[in-house]
Design a protein around this motif. Structure first.
Motif, PDB file in Angstrom:
ATOM      1  N   ARG A  29      30.901  10.411 -46.734  1.00 21.87           N
ATOM      2  CA  ARG A  29      31.936  10.428 -47.768  1.00 21.87           C
ATOM      3  C   ARG A  29      33.337  10.369 -47.169  1.00 21.87           C
ATOM      4  O   ARG A  29      34.327  10.475 -47.890  1.00 21.87           O
ATOM      5  N   ARG A  30      33.417  10.205 -45.842  1.00 23.51           N
ATOM      6  CA  ARG A  30      34.721  10.126 -45.154  1.00 23.51           C
ATOM      7  C   ARG A  30      35.577  11.344 -45.497  1.00 23.51           C
ATOM      8  O   ARG A  30      36.738  11.207 -45.883  1.00 23.51           O
ATOM      9  N   MET A  31      34.993  12.512 -45.373  1.00 22.01           N
ATOM     10  CA  MET A  31      35.701  13.725 -45.757  1.00 22.01           C
ATOM     11  C   MET A  31      35.914  14.665 -44.574  1.00 22.01           C
ATOM     12  O   MET A  31      36.084  15.869 -44.764  1.00 22.01           O
ATOM     13  N   ALA A  32      35.901  14.132 -43.354  1.00 25.50           N
ATOM     14  CA  ALA A  32      35.985  14.987 -42.175  1.00 25.50           C
ATOM     15  C   ALA A  32      37.220  15.893 -42.222  1.00 25.50           C
ATOM     16  O   ALA A  32      37.136  17.092 -41.950  1.00 25.50           O
ATOM     17  N   TYR A  33      38.350  15.324 -42.598  1.00 24.45           N
ATOM     18  CA  TYR A  33      39.572  16.093 -42.606  1.00 24.45           C
ATOM     19  C   TYR A  33      39.572  17.122 -43.739  1.00 24.45           C
ATOM     20  O   TYR A  33      40.182  18.184 -43.649  1.00 24.45           O
ATOM     21  N   PHE A  34      38.860  16.788 -44.804  1.00 23.31           N
ATOM     22  CA  PHE A  34      38.684  17.735 -45.903  1.00 23.31           C
ATOM     23  C   PHE A  34      37.965  18.985 -45.389  1.00 23.31           C
ATOM     24  O   PHE A  34      38.372  20.119 -45.670  1.00 23.31           O
ATOM     25  N   GLY A  35      36.915  18.787 -44.598  1.00 27.59           N
ATOM     26  CA  GLY A  35      36.182  19.902 -43.999  1.00 27.59           C
ATOM     27  C   GLY A  35      37.079  20.731 -43.098  1.00 27.59           C
ATOM     28  O   GLY A  35      37.034  21.963 -43.104  1.00 27.59           O
ATOM     29  N   ASP A  36      37.915  20.040 -42.334  1.00 28.74           N
ATOM     30  CA  ASP A  36      38.844  20.698 -41.427  1.00 28.74           C
ATOM     31  C   ASP A  36      39.808  21.593 -42.209  1.00 28.74           C
ATOM     32  O   ASP A  36      40.068  22.735 -41.826  1.00 28.74           O
ATOM     33  N   THR A  37      40.320  21.056 -43.299  1.00 28.16           N
ATOM     34  CA  THR A  37      41.267  21.815 -44.116  1.00 28.16           C
ATOM     35  C   THR A  37      40.615  23.087 -44.665  1.00 28.16           C
ATOM     36  O   THR A  37      41.198  24.163 -44.647  1.00 28.16           O
ATOM     37  N   LEU A  38      39.372  22.940 -45.142  1.00 28.18           N
ATOM     38  CA  LEU A  38      38.670  24.110 -45.669  1.00 28.18           C
ATOM     39  C   LEU A  38      38.475  25.169 -44.594  1.00 28.18           C
ATOM     40  O   LEU A  38      38.703  26.359 -44.820  1.00 28.18           O
ATOM     41  N   LEU A  71      43.026  21.288 -53.553  1.00 31.59           N
ATOM     42  CA  LEU A  71      42.918  19.917 -53.030  1.00 31.59           C
ATOM     43  C   LEU A  71      42.482  18.951 -54.116  1.00 31.59           C
ATOM     44  O   LEU A  71      43.061  17.880 -54.288  1.00 31.59           O
ATOM     45  N   ILE A  72      41.435  19.340 -54.838  1.00 33.05           N
ATOM     46  CA  ILE A  72      40.883  18.443 -55.853  1.00 33.05           C
ATOM     47  C   ILE A  72      41.929  18.174 -56.940  1.00 33.05           C
ATOM     48  O   ILE A  72      42.117  17.041 -57.380  1.00 33.05           O
ATOM     49  N   ASP A  83      45.791  11.923 -46.976  1.00 28.47           N
ATOM     50  CA  ASP A  83      45.812  12.454 -45.606  1.00 28.47           C
ATOM     51  C   ASP A  83      47.006  13.378 -45.386  1.00 28.47           C
ATOM     52  O   ASP A  83      46.893  14.441 -44.779  1.00 28.47           O
ATOM     53  N   ALA A  84      48.164  12.988 -45.955  1.00 28.42           N
ATOM     54  CA  ALA A  84      49.353  13.825 -45.836  1.00 28.42           C
ATOM     55  C   ALA A  84      49.123  15.163 -46.540  1.00 28.42           C
ATOM     56  O   ALA A  84      49.443  16.233 -46.017  1.00 28.42           O
ATOM     57  N   LEU A  85      48.526  15.072 -47.717  1.00 27.74           N
ATOM     58  CA  LEU A  85      48.231  16.258 -48.507  1.00 27.74           C
ATOM     59  C   LEU A  85      47.326  17.220 -47.739  1.00 27.74           C
ATOM     60  O   LEU A  85      47.579  18.427 -47.655  1.00 27.74           O
ATOM     61  N   LEU A  86      46.276  16.655 -47.146  1.00 27.31           N
ATOM     62  CA  LEU A  86      45.340  17.490 -46.384  1.00 27.31           C
ATOM     63  C   LEU A  86      46.051  18.155 -45.217  1.00 27.31           C
ATOM     64  O   LEU A  86      45.841  19.335 -44.928  1.00 27.31           O
ATOM     65  N   GLY A  87      46.929  17.376 -44.538  1.00 26.57           N
ATOM     66  CA  GLY A  87      47.666  17.927 -43.409  1.00 26.57           C
ATOM     67  C   GLY A  87      48.543  19.091 -43.825  1.00 26.57           C
ATOM     68  O   GLY A  87      48.567  20.142 -43.175  1.00 26.57           O
TER      69      GLY A  87
END
Lengths: 261, 289
Positions: A29-38, A71-72, A83-87
């Motif tokens: 799902r290309r969510m690697a950075y999402f996992g990082d943020t969590l 996030l959602i 990506d900016a948001l996640l950062g």
């Protein structure tokens, strides 16, 4: 072998059991950075747990879920790229957590343990909690496997075919939050995502089906945990980074091996 | 050509009733109505940006109109063939597994193989989904839609990325499957004559409905000609000639009647097409018109 090492390895293997399949979905799902943020936001949870004198695990679970919801919701706006948001959210939550932890008085806080994991940290009670959580996560994942796979392939097609996309996505996020909460003590907030991503990436080229990839990711994850924690025990290296170094070595090895054949 | 299904009393599957949608002051759809019936093919044609895909998405419930009514028969089973999709290369997925994702049971590869056979791509069952060509992928998508035993089949630009002979075959196949199963079809397209041959009704869309009716009537309609010009005469040569064989998708030559073509049609002509400068002319028309 020492008791604490056995506990750490059992906990690590249990975590790898769910990190494999959950990590595979994170890749797909290309969510690697999402996992990082969590996982970074889990530090905020640790701080909240300590300040409010509640169970730290519950603090972590609550903060990761809050950040996931944030996030959602904020991904619906189009002004900032995802990506900016996640950062922004990732590092804000991490920093806020670190600042808040510095206000905790009367308790010695080993920050390194929370950031990078601690082989000594797992108690038998922790292990029990981890076992139960892993059991529940695996059961839920089995139930939502097919709709989750379907929406991973194509969200709109899944929606037309009757999959409740937002419900299944929310459940998946919840499972990641549970994983973050139970993996904190061993791997640490900064490195949890690597146990999700690296074993799954290693498994990719040897897999023909999604299920094969998930199972192989579990196997790679377990080996990484055992190698990493043993190294941590022998040479007194930090637990989390040792596991990640083991996992990335396996990944590199698999790349070399696959080029040969 | 008589169609046995046309003679039965037709069942309304879904309809749009005076749909309006505008985004940021720009009209996307204005007062659009249509009806979809069992056993009928409705084709929506229109230039790029005419709102064709939006229309489909409203009908599917993926988008909401600002005003107007959307009706779907209760528990209507829809087979949907989306416009474009890229499947992440990190996901190991075979064709048969991809197709079986649309069934309710956990993994039903036997049914998936049947569906793939019906669309003429059974030989691809074990291949990785990412390795298919445009035409193969469209047939796999069609198989996935068929697996659900749809009452209504909705296709968004099904011929995209398919070469011209492949397109003609694909349209024939959709018509043949419709005759077998009696489902209704809604198709969206920006190519004109190929898609219109098998169609019961054509709807020409450019934000609003310019004209609609039988294919022959629509192609003579001034609104249609204003939008698309008199292309066949200028740049698009449609001619028919006889084939004594055709090709299976895997390349094997099949002598005689094509298996994957319409069994019911009374002649063996295939429509081949030569395109000269069509795209540029079409584009000019759209930018200036």
């Amino acid at each position: 072998m020492d008791d604490f090492l056995v506990r750490a390895i059992l906990a690590g293997v249990a975590i790898a059991l769910i990190a494999g399949p959950l990590g595979a979905f994170l890749l797909w799902r290309r969510m690697a950075y999402f996992g990082d943020t969590l996982s970074h936001s889990a530090i905020l949870g640790v701080a909240l747990g300590m300040l409010m004198s509640i169970n730290v695990n519950i603090g972590i679970l609550v903060s990761t879920l809050l950040v996931a919801a944030l996030l959602i919701l904020s991904q619906r706006q189009k002004r900032l790229g995802s990506d900016a948001l996640l950062g922004i959210i990732s590092h804000s939550a991490l920093s806020l957590g670190l600042v808040l932890i510095s206000f905790v008085h009367g308790m010695r806080v080993d920050l390194n343990a929370w950031l990078f994991g601690d082989i000594l940290a797992v108690t038998w009670t922790d292990l029990g909690l981890i076992a139960v959580s892993v059991g529940v996560v695996l059961a839920v994942l089995t139930v939502i496997w097919k709709p989750l796979l379907s929406l991973t392939v194509h969200e709109e097609l899944a929606l037309v075919e009757g999959v409740n996309i937002s419900l299944i996505s929310a459940i998946y996020t919840l499972l990641i939050a549970v994983l973050v909460a139970i993996a904190m003590k061993i791997i640490g907030a900064l490195l949890i995502t690597s146990l999700l991503i690296i074993p799954a990436a290693t498994a990719r080229q040897f897999s023909k089906t999604p299920e094969q990839m998930a199972v192989l990711a579990i196997v790679v994850g377990c080996i990484s945990v055992i190698l990493g924690l043993s190294a941590s025990f022998l040479w007194d290296t930090p637990a989390g980074p040792s596991i990640v170094v083991a996992a990335s070595s396996l990944f590199l090895l698999s790349q070399v091996f696959s080029k040969r054949i | 050509m008589s169609d046995p299904i046309q003679n039965k009393n037709v069942e309304l599957l879904a309809s749009l009733d005076h749909i309006n949608l505008s985004l940021q002051g720009k009209t996307i759809l204005h007062d659009v109505s249509l009806q979809l019936q069992a056993g009928k093919i409705l084709t929506v044609i229109g230039p790029n940006g005419a709102g064709k895909s939006t229309l489909i998405r409203i009908l599917l419930g993926l988008e909401t109109a600002q005003s107007g009514g959307v009706y779907r028969k209760p528990k209507l089973r829809i087979g949907y063939v989306p416009q474009k999709m890229a499947i992440d290369s990190l996901l190991p997925l075979t064709v048969e597994r991809f197709v079986s994702l649309s069934s309710r049971s956990f993994s039903n590869t036997a049914k998936a193989k049947d569906a793939l056979e019906e669309t003429g791509v059974k030989h691809l069952a074990k291949q990785a989904i990412q390795q298919l060509s445009g035409g193969e992928f469209q047939r796999v998508l069609l198989a996935r839609a068929l697996l659900r035993k749809p009452e209504l089949l909705i296709l968004d630009e099904p011929a995209q990325g398919v070469d011209v002979t492949g397109q003609a075959e694909l349209y024939e196949q959709i018509a043949a499957l419709k005759n077998t199963y009696g489902f209704g079809v809604l198709m969206v397209s920006h190519d004109l004559h190929l898609v219109m041959q098998k169609t019961d009704q054509v709807l020409c869309l450019n934000q609003h409905i310019c004209c609609s009716g039988q294919p022959d009537d629509v192609s003579k309609h001034p609104e249609y000609q204003r939008l698309f010009g008199n292309l066949p005469a200028e740049g698009l040569a449609v001619y028919t000639h006889h084939h004594n064989h055709c090709h299976e998708l895997n390349g094997d030559v099949v002598v005689g009647e094509c298996k994957h073509a319409d069994h019911n049609h009374s002649h063996h002509e295939h429509t081949d097409i030569a395109i000269e400068k069509v795209t540029t002319k079409e584009q000019e028309k759209h930018t200036h018109g």
